[in-house]
Design an enzyme around this catalytic site. Sequence first.
Site, PDB file in Angstrom:
ATOM      1  N   SER A 128      56.480  39.145  45.936  1.00  0.00           N
ATOM      2  CA  SER A 128      57.782  39.421  45.885  1.00  0.00           C
ATOM      3  C   SER A 128      58.820  38.251  45.839  1.00  0.00           C
ATOM      4  O   SER A 128      58.457  37.141  46.706  1.00  0.00           O
ATOM      5  CB  SER A 128      58.212  40.401  47.059  1.00  0.00           C
ATOM      6  OG  SER A 128      59.464  40.874  47.115  1.00  0.00           O
ATOM      7  N   LYS A 182      52.772  45.926  48.623  1.00  0.00           N
ATOM      8  CA  LYS A 182      53.817  45.450  47.817  1.00  0.00           C
ATOM      9  C   LYS A 182      54.942  46.476  47.129  1.00  0.00           C
ATOM     10  O   LYS A 182      55.730  46.652  47.305  1.00  0.00           O
ATOM     11  CB  LYS A 182      53.579  44.730  46.721  1.00  0.00           C
ATOM     12  CG  LYS A 182      54.307  44.292  45.560  1.00  0.00           C
ATOM     13  CD  LYS A 182      55.574  43.500  46.061  1.00  0.00           C
ATOM     14  CE  LYS A 182      56.357  42.903  44.966  1.00  0.00           C
ATOM     15  NZ  LYS A 182      56.708  43.334  43.466  1.00  0.00           N
ATOM     16  N   HIS A 185      56.836  48.253  49.909  1.00  0.00           N
ATOM     17  CA  HIS A 185      57.903  47.218  50.027  1.00  0.00           C
ATOM     18  C   HIS A 185      59.233  47.792  49.233  1.00  0.00           C
ATOM     19  O   HIS A 185      60.314  47.637  49.542  1.00  0.00           O
ATOM     20  CB  HIS A 185      57.346  45.840  49.853  1.00  0.00           C
ATOM     21  CG  HIS A 185      58.488  44.839  49.647  1.00  0.00           C
ATOM     22  ND1 HIS A 185      58.945  44.728  48.305  1.00  0.00           N
ATOM     23  CD2 HIS A 185      59.178  43.978  50.457  1.00  0.00           C
ATOM     24  CE1 HIS A 185      60.015  43.681  48.438  1.00  0.00           C
ATOM     25  NE2 HIS A 185      60.020  43.239  49.631  1.00  0.00           N
ATOM     26  N   ASN A 186      58.441  47.762  47.920  1.00  0.00           N
ATOM     27  CA  ASN A 186      59.606  47.905  46.826  1.00  0.00           C
ATOM     28  C   ASN A 186      60.395  49.539  47.135  1.00  0.00           C
ATOM     29  O   ASN A 186      61.475  49.473  46.728  1.00  0.00           O
ATOM     30  CB  ASN A 186      58.929  47.984  45.376  1.00  0.00           C
ATOM     31  CG  ASN A 186      58.621  46.539  45.065  1.00  0.00           C
ATOM     32  OD1 ASN A 186      58.418  45.675  45.809  1.00  0.00           O
ATOM     33  ND2 ASN A 186      58.695  46.473  43.592  1.00  0.00           N
ATOM     34  N   GLU A 189      62.689  48.894  49.450  1.00  0.00           N
ATOM     35  CA  GLU A 189      63.925  48.182  48.992  1.00  0.00           C
ATOM     36  C   GLU A 189      64.890  49.420  48.284  1.00  0.00           C
ATOM     37  O   GLU A 189      65.974  49.042  48.463  1.00  0.00           O
ATOM     38  CB  GLU A 189      63.285  47.172  48.019  1.00  0.00           C
ATOM     39  CG  GLU A 189      64.318  46.718  47.009  1.00  0.00           C
ATOM     40  CD  GLU A 189      63.565  45.598  46.283  1.00  0.00           C
ATOM     41  OE1 GLU A 189      62.349  44.919  46.451  1.00  0.00           O
ATOM     42  OE2 GLU A 189      63.806  45.677  44.770  1.00  0.00           O
TER      43      GLU A 189
HETATM   44  P1  NBP Z   1      56.128  39.494  31.780  1.00  0.00           P
HETATM   45  O1  NBP Z   1      55.691  40.492  32.682  1.00  0.00           O
HETATM   46  O2  NBP Z   1      57.322  39.429  30.939  1.00  0.00           O
HETATM   47  O3  NBP Z   1      54.962  38.918  31.049  1.00  0.00           O
HETATM   48  C1  NBP Z   1      54.949  38.004  30.069  1.00  0.00           C
HETATM   49  C2  NBP Z   1      53.600  37.451  30.126  1.00  0.00           C
HETATM   50  O4  NBP Z   1      52.532  38.051  29.913  1.00  0.00           O
HETATM   51  C3  NBP Z   1      53.572  36.039  29.038  1.00  0.00           C
HETATM   52  O5  NBP Z   1      52.917  34.906  29.697  1.00  0.00           O
HETATM   53  C4  NBP Z   1      52.822  36.590  27.963  1.00  0.00           C
HETATM   54  O6  NBP Z   1      52.358  35.740  27.144  1.00  0.00           O
HETATM   55  C5  NBP Z   1      51.648  37.474  28.859  1.00  0.00           C
HETATM   56  N1  NBP Z   1      50.878  38.478  28.232  1.00  0.00           N
HETATM   57  C6  NBP Z   1      51.385  39.643  27.419  1.00  0.00           C
HETATM   58 BR1  NBP Z   1      53.065  40.478  27.614  1.00  0.00          BR
HETATM   59  N2  NBP Z   1      50.131  40.207  27.028  1.00  0.00           N
HETATM   60  C7  NBP Z   1      49.311  39.349  26.984  1.00  0.00           C
HETATM   61  C8  NBP Z   1      47.925  39.299  26.454  1.00  0.00           C
HETATM   62  N3  NBP Z   1      47.501  40.423  25.774  1.00  0.00           N
HETATM   63  N4  NBP Z   1      47.210  38.293  26.606  1.00  0.00           N
HETATM   64  C9  NBP Z   1      47.576  37.311  27.332  1.00  0.00           C
HETATM   65  N5  NBP Z   1      48.826  36.986  27.894  1.00  0.00           N
HETATM   66  C10 NBP Z   1      49.602  38.454  27.605  1.00  0.00           C
HETATM   67  O7  NBP Z   1      56.320  38.110  32.912  1.00  0.00           O
HETATM   68  P2  NBP Z   1      56.837  37.914  34.315  1.00  0.00           P
HETATM   69  O8  NBP Z   1      58.292  38.547  34.375  1.00  0.00           O
HETATM   70  O9  NBP Z   1      56.864  36.387  34.754  1.00  0.00           O
HETATM   71  O10 NBP Z   1      55.980  38.686  35.298  1.00  0.00           O
HETATM   72  C11 NBP Z   1      54.744  38.487  35.693  1.00  0.00           C
HETATM   73  C12 NBP Z   1      53.954  39.600  36.461  1.00  0.00           C
HETATM   74  O11 NBP Z   1      54.690  39.439  37.586  1.00  0.00           O
HETATM   75  C13 NBP Z   1      54.281  41.038  36.130  1.00  0.00           C
HETATM   76  O12 NBP Z   1      53.184  41.746  36.065  1.00  0.00           O
HETATM   77  C14 NBP Z   1      55.255  41.290  36.622  1.00  0.00           C
HETATM   78  O13 NBP Z   1      55.589  42.761  37.180  1.00  0.00           O
HETATM   79  C15 NBP Z   1      55.247  40.622  38.155  1.00  0.00           C
HETATM   80  N6  NBP Z   1      56.414  40.444  38.865  1.00  0.00           N
HETATM   81  C16 NBP Z   1      57.504  40.035  38.430  1.00  0.00           C
HETATM   82  C17 NBP Z   1      58.857  39.839  39.114  1.00  0.00           C
HETATM   83  C18 NBP Z   1      60.035  39.239  38.189  1.00  0.00           C
HETATM   84  O14 NBP Z   1      61.005  39.311  39.341  1.00  0.00           O
HETATM   85  N7  NBP Z   1      59.926  38.948  36.974  1.00  0.00           N
HETATM   86  C19 NBP Z   1      58.639  39.791  40.537  1.00  0.00           C
HETATM   87  C20 NBP Z   1      57.353  40.117  40.984  1.00  0.00           C
HETATM   88  C21 NBP Z   1      56.181  40.344  40.269  1.00  0.00           C
HETATM   89  P3  NBP Z   1      53.017  35.342  25.758  1.00  0.00           P
HETATM   90  O15 NBP Z   1      53.922  34.187  26.231  1.00  0.00           O
HETATM   91  O16 NBP Z   1      51.880  34.773  24.906  1.00  0.00           O
HETATM   92  O17 NBP Z   1      53.684  36.600  25.236  1.00  0.00           O
END
Ligand code: NBP
Length: 483
Positions: A128, A182, A185-186, A189
């Site tokens: 988080s 987690k 937690h959400n 939130e």
């Molecule tokens: P995203 O959730 O937007 O995912 C994008 C990533 O997933 C890119 O690296 C993409 O690769 C990869 N990907 C996908 Br989509 N399909 C794929 C596949 N079949 N094989 C390999 N790679 C694949 O990214 P994020 O916002 O950084 O979040 C990552 C994780 O963390 C998620 O589970 C999210 O729920 C969690 N999270 C996010 C936050 C936040 O604030 N954003 C906070 C806490 C947790 P590509 O570049 O090749 O498309």
Amino acid sequence: GLADIGVVGLAVMGSNLARNLARNGYTVAVHNRTPGRTRELLAAHGDEGAFVACATVPDLVASLARPRTVLVMVKAGDATDAVVEELARHLEPGDIVVDGGNAHFLDTARRERDLAARGLHLVGAGISGGEEGALTGPSIMPGGSEEAYATLGPMLERISAHVDGVPCCTHIGPDGAGHYVKMVHNGIEYADMQLIAEAYDVLRQGLGLSAPEIGEVVAGWSTGDLDSYLVEITAQVLAHVDAETGRPFVDVVADAAEQKGTGRWTVQSALDLGVPVTGIAEATFARALSGSAPQRAAAREAGLAARTAGWDVPDTPEGRAAFVEDVRRALYASKVVAYSQGFDQLAAASAEHGWDIDRGACARIWRGGCIIRARFLDRITQAYERDPELELLIADPVFAAAVGDGVASWRRVVAQATLNGVPVPAFAASLAYYDGVRAASLPASLIQAQRDLFGAHTYRRTDRPGVFHTEWSGDRSETRVDA
Ligand code: NBP
């Protein structure tokens, strides 16, 4: 030399965690399906530490020291399954795959079983703090085996937020426990945000204050019981003026709150466990109501009447200040109840799944890095240190006194809001829960009697042991059915 850890998935979260690891002295092997992201990370931040860019998963695996540890930060769901499966094909027994995405805890438990059967560790880690937390220190909630944590724990603790020198990361428990914590937690939130929004609405409609004026009130709350990140950002948002129109920013933002689903998951699980999390549920439903455009339009068009009573607030500086203080106390009391319910849910899930979750430790690692971070969480940790088996957080003497001090204010605010047609679902539901849980007797006796009448569901008596049924359609005689 070989890399200490690999990161797969270099969108915002993955690249910032990779940078955080590198800045902390670890050699980080990085890989992303689309190679452009890997190149961009190295070009923009390659000088922050030791990165090893890897074009393929086999390259990444080959670059890691044993036992290999790979942090997966891709989209939750099918993408996570695909990446975990590809990694599993190239890793060797003893290696560790960490899923840092927002997986559902049942998916994590399934992946853990699947990898365990192949000699691999799967650690579902709730992370988080969003984009900024990932870079500067998030709150991390890892599940999985003790053995995996022995290797992984020191790295995660090092990159996590720290409060008073204590890392905001601890081993939560087996399989899905980390992602479960987690998720809750959400959910908390959601409740916290809804309660703050209700306080804002009551001040606005009750006192006719403008958004920036309420921003000042809320900023003042940062020094007391309510001191928290969410209160701090609320003051910032309320003070912000829209550049285009010159109006308060909140007045130009559409009043439809979206959600990604973790609040809903929390409520779904609570329903399965039979735990009343009314604060979280009302917060989730309030977002749904805000987004129910056709229903809201139909209600407006029908001119559904408010027939309000008028605010009973003396129009003097003292009267208005007293009302603001009532709202502050109502907010704190409601917040304590919402957290109490969330911790009940953790206890119930822990018992159900055999996770042995330490609730005091959860509160401790939420003090920094995450969205609900607040000094107040120290008090929760202390309550569970006083009594690790504590049945009810609001029965802890410190919280019982705090909520008790606010209860008259709380009733006034809920009553005034209700009399004046201002919806306060989370304030009101938390107060109803408080009154329900502390009641000497509940009308559930009537419900159980009804159930016996229409369905022969039986009942217990207050005056002697046993399970009974009354012959409602016959002579109304009573029989003991458990003998
Ligand atoms: P995203 O959730 O937007 O995912 C994008 C990533 O997933 C890119 O690296 C993409 O690769 C990869 N990907 C996908 Br989509 N399909 C794929 C596949 N079949 N094989 C390999 N790679 C694949 O990214 P994020 O916002 O950084 O979040 C990552 C994780 O963390 C998620 O589970 C999210 O729920 C969690 N999270 C996010 C936050 C936040 O604030 N954003 C906070 C806490 C947790 P590509 O570049 O090749 O498309």
